[in-house]
Scaffold this active site. Sequence first.
Site, PDB file in Angstrom:
ATOM      1  N   ASP A   1       0.860  -1.187   0.000  1.00 49.86           N
ATOM      2  CA  ASP A   1       0.000   0.000   0.000  1.00 49.86           C
ATOM      3  C   ASP A   1       0.898   1.240   0.000  1.00 49.86           C
ATOM      4  O   ASP A   1       1.627   1.475   0.959  1.00 49.86           O
ATOM      5  CB  ASP A   1      -0.909  -0.022   1.230  1.00 49.86           C
ATOM      6  CG  ASP A   1      -2.242   0.696   1.005  1.00 49.86           C
ATOM      7  OD1 ASP A   1      -3.293   0.149   1.392  1.00 49.86           O
ATOM      8  OD2 ASP A   1      -2.207   1.803   0.424  1.00 49.86           O
TER       9      ASP A   1
ATOM     10  N   ASP B   1      -2.720   4.870  -2.370  1.00 48.95           N
ATOM     11  CA  ASP B   1      -3.686   5.547  -1.512  1.00 48.95           C
ATOM     12  C   ASP B   1      -3.986   6.952  -2.027  1.00 48.95           C
ATOM     13  O   ASP B   1      -3.064   7.712  -2.357  1.00 48.95           O
ATOM     14  CB  ASP B   1      -3.091   5.625  -0.100  1.00 48.95           C
ATOM     15  CG  ASP B   1      -4.109   6.052   0.943  1.00 48.95           C
ATOM     16  OD1 ASP B   1      -3.883   7.080   1.606  1.00 48.95           O
ATOM     17  OD2 ASP B   1      -5.128   5.363   1.065  1.00 48.95           O
TER      18      ASP B   1
ATOM     19  N   GLU C   1      -6.276   4.476  -5.868  1.00 50.10           N
ATOM     20  CA  GLU C   1      -7.541   4.820  -5.193  1.00 50.10           C
ATOM     21  C   GLU C   1      -7.867   6.244  -5.623  1.00 50.10           C
ATOM     22  O   GLU C   1      -7.134   7.178  -5.303  1.00 50.10           O
ATOM     23  CB  GLU C   1      -7.417   4.745  -3.673  1.00 50.10           C
ATOM     24  CG  GLU C   1      -8.722   5.083  -2.944  1.00 50.10           C
ATOM     25  CD  GLU C   1      -8.528   5.427  -1.474  1.00 50.10           C
ATOM     26  OE1 GLU C   1      -9.475   5.223  -0.689  1.00 50.10           O
ATOM     27  OE2 GLU C   1      -7.428   5.906  -1.107  1.00 50.10           O
TER      28      GLU C   1
ATOM     29  N   HIS D   1     -11.430  -1.843   3.360  1.00 52.87           N
ATOM     30  CA  HIS D   1     -11.227  -1.533   4.795  1.00 52.87           C
ATOM     31  C   HIS D   1     -11.840  -0.192   5.192  1.00 52.87           C
ATOM     32  O   HIS D   1     -11.877   0.154   6.371  1.00 52.87           O
ATOM     33  CB  HIS D   1      -9.728  -1.494   5.098  1.00 52.87           C
ATOM     34  CG  HIS D   1      -9.049  -0.401   4.371  1.00 52.87           C
ATOM     35  ND1 HIS D   1      -8.933  -0.390   2.983  1.00 52.87           N
ATOM     36  CD2 HIS D   1      -8.512   0.762   4.789  1.00 52.87           C
ATOM     37  CE1 HIS D   1      -8.336   0.734   2.613  1.00 52.87           C
ATOM     38  NE2 HIS D   1      -8.075   1.457   3.687  1.00 52.87           N
ATOM     39  N   ASP D   2     -12.340   0.565   4.205  1.00 52.54           N
ATOM     40  CA  ASP D   2     -12.989   1.863   4.469  1.00 52.54           C
ATOM     41  C   ASP D   2     -14.503   1.786   4.313  1.00 52.54           C
ATOM     42  O   ASP D   2     -15.207   2.776   4.550  1.00 52.54           O
ATOM     43  CB  ASP D   2     -12.510   2.912   3.449  1.00 52.54           C
ATOM     44  CG  ASP D   2     -11.076   3.352   3.660  1.00 52.54           C
ATOM     45  OD1 ASP D   2     -10.451   3.797   2.679  1.00 52.54           O
ATOM     46  OD2 ASP D   2     -10.592   3.239   4.802  1.00 52.54           O
TER      47      ASP D   2
HETATM   48  O1  TEU Z   1      -9.022   6.537   2.056  1.00 48.69           O
HETATM   49  C1  TEU Z   1      -9.370   7.689   1.384  1.00 48.69           C
HETATM   50  C2  TEU Z   1     -10.617   8.225   1.812  1.00 48.69           C
HETATM   51  O2  TEU Z   1     -10.926   9.276   1.424  1.00 48.69           O
HETATM   52  C3  TEU Z   1     -11.501   7.437   2.644  1.00 48.69           C
HETATM   53  O3  TEU Z   1     -11.041   7.382   3.887  1.00 48.69           O
HETATM   54  C4  TEU Z   1     -12.798   8.158   2.681  1.00 48.69           C
HETATM   55  O4  TEU Z   1     -12.629   9.304   3.353  1.00 48.69           O
HETATM   56  C5  TEU Z   1     -13.819   7.529   3.390  1.00 48.69           C
HETATM   57  O5  TEU Z   1     -13.481   6.557   4.197  1.00 48.69           O
HETATM   58  C6  TEU Z   1     -14.844   7.059   2.524  1.00 48.69           C
HETATM   59  O6  TEU Z   1     -15.620   6.168   3.176  1.00 48.69           O
HETATM   60  C7  TEU Z   1      -7.652   6.243   2.055  1.00 48.69           C
HETATM   61  C8  TEU Z   1      -7.460   4.979   2.847  1.00 48.69           C
HETATM   62  O7  TEU Z   1      -8.119   3.939   2.189  1.00 48.69           O
HETATM   63  C9  TEU Z   1      -8.004   5.235   4.219  1.00 48.69           C
HETATM   64  O8  TEU Z   1      -8.004   4.071   4.998  1.00 48.69           O
HETATM   65  C10 TEU Z   1      -7.143   6.305   4.872  1.00 48.69           C
HETATM   66  O9  TEU Z   1      -7.688   6.626   6.109  1.00 48.69           O
HETATM   67  C11 TEU Z   1      -7.105   7.547   3.989  1.00 48.69           C
HETATM   68  O10 TEU Z   1      -6.895   7.270   2.617  1.00 48.69           O
HETATM   69  C12 TEU Z   1      -5.937   8.405   4.399  1.00 48.69           C
HETATM   70  O11 TEU Z   1      -4.742   7.718   4.115  1.00 48.69           O
END
Ligand code: TEU
Length: 578
Positions: A127, A229, A271, A345-346
């Site tokens: 990542d 990311d 992403e 995971h989000d």
């Molecule tokens: O996520 C990007 C992000 O924008 C998401 O966190 C979004 O805000 C939200 O969760 C949508 O549901 C990436 C990673 O995947 C996340 O885990 C990190 O927290 C974020 O970037 C910062 O690195």
Amino acid sequence: MLISKLIPEMLHSSVESLGRTKKLTRVLIVETKWWHNAVVYQIYPRSFADANGDGIGDLAGIIGKLDYLQTLGINVIWLSPVFRSPMDDHGYDISDYCDIAPEFGTLAEMEALIAEAARRDIRILMDLVVNHTSDEHPWFIEARKSRDNPYRDYYIWRAPRTDGSAPDEQRSNFGGSAWEFDATTGEYFFHLFSKRQPDLNWANPQVQQEVHQMMNWWLDKGIGGFRMDVIDLIGKEVDRGITTNGPHLHQLLQEMNAATFGERDVLTVGETWGVTPEIARLYSEPARRELSMVFQFEHITLTWDQQDGKWTPRAFDLREFKGVIGKWQSALGDTGWNSLFWNNHDLPRAVSSYGDPGRYRVESAKMLATALHFLKGTPYIYQGEEIGMTNVRFESVEDYQDAESLGLYRERTLAGVSHEAMMEGIYANSRGNARTPMQWDASENAGFSHAEPWMKVNPNYREINVATALDDPGSILHHYRVLIRLRKERPVIVHGDYRPLFDEHPQLFAYERRLGDQRLVVINNFSGQPVALELPASLRGLAGESLVSNYGPRNVLGQHLTLQPYESFAIALDTQTT
Ligand code: TEU
Ligand code: CA
């Protein structure tokens, strides 16, 4: 390997007699890549498997589960961050890109994971979190020492307004201002996520070189590529209020490609919350030498309120969903490449968001898998999806252990949103839903750890776990194994054209895939009610081989079909009958 595709399809015969193709339209020669028929499994290391009994998942735990993943059939692991980090955002805040967080293990264990995975034909995606670093990264520790520190320009600093307030109103994704004041140097630094995740200044060539060097360091270790990311933020122009899709973004990615992975046969997936089909073609059109593919989230944000976003859930509308999927399937049909996913995971658990986590959990989880895995693109499975893990209703927002959920809970309840309303948003869409420990068996702590886990286990683990699923030939797990095997065996699933069916149907998501004389039909009932379907003449009476189903096999398409609740099947039509 090269495959040739004619549009429309009169395959091999025409290639020999090229003279005649002119009247048939054009020939498409597609260079296939190993990841075209790959299936990726995402691991959130903190919650996957704890080998040393400290309640936190680790690399040794992952190595111990590689045989299981080989059984599943996946051939790529996307590993969420395992780098040294103060864990303000569970690893998405990195303080050393070339070392492993002690709670996850050691560099030697990371190298062992890469080697042990390779022995099972599994490649590891690291990542790449380079939109920002941790505020404990040596670059930032140096940068905030003084305004003329050589690392100062690695980050984005601006002077306060005359009244001392932040330079402008830009917001952090985790709530609050995107600007944090640094008393030592009397300036503000920019952070789109937590204030402990200062954004890097990608306009600075030194930052670009540092990151390229680090990427090559990992590529030399034999990794299979990178998940990148929030990569569409690195071209930001803060003074113009531009964060996503900045003017130099694609140039930065082409330079990154040329300086690092371009000549290596690896998978790169970005992403990109701000992507459109047109921009996705820019990222993934091979000739542009940027990325293999990107994650688009348009099908995900369909259930988010336009105003409040995910904290005010919106009902899932299948026709809207089909419109979005159809658009992306055709936009990247012949140029570029799609990624396919329901969750990560989000995001909340797929079966809870789009299926039925109760009575029809197994049927709906299988339906969602079939509906996604026969589409054109690279499928991603998030840990636990293959056993139908669900969202969780914890008492307090703290139990979700998530910086974003905590930050927005505070901000929105302070702004007058009731606790009850905010908790409905949390139950539906908190990232914590995805991060409860993996459910391996019905023993204490779901077999995740011998110690109390860092986060509470979902109480339904006695029913929903890998051990039970492995013993049950009718389980969701074995359904995924079939889907993954089929993608390796059938080029039509990988390269076939996508043709939507019954677009206006409110409960059915159905489509065809065609490659030469290979023809698949996939029909999915997204509702918990039986659905009667009158088949069009073009499909009536066609027979074939039932590839997969979540009720009995179906190998003929009669005139009428009655689909059971969440029924789903795919049939490979006999070429004679088509
Ligand atoms: O996520 C990007 C992000 O924008 C998401 O966190 C979004 O805000 C939200 O969760 C949508 O549901 C990436 C990673 O995947 C996340 O885990 C990190 O927290 C974020 O970037 C910062 O690195
Ligand atoms: Ca551990």
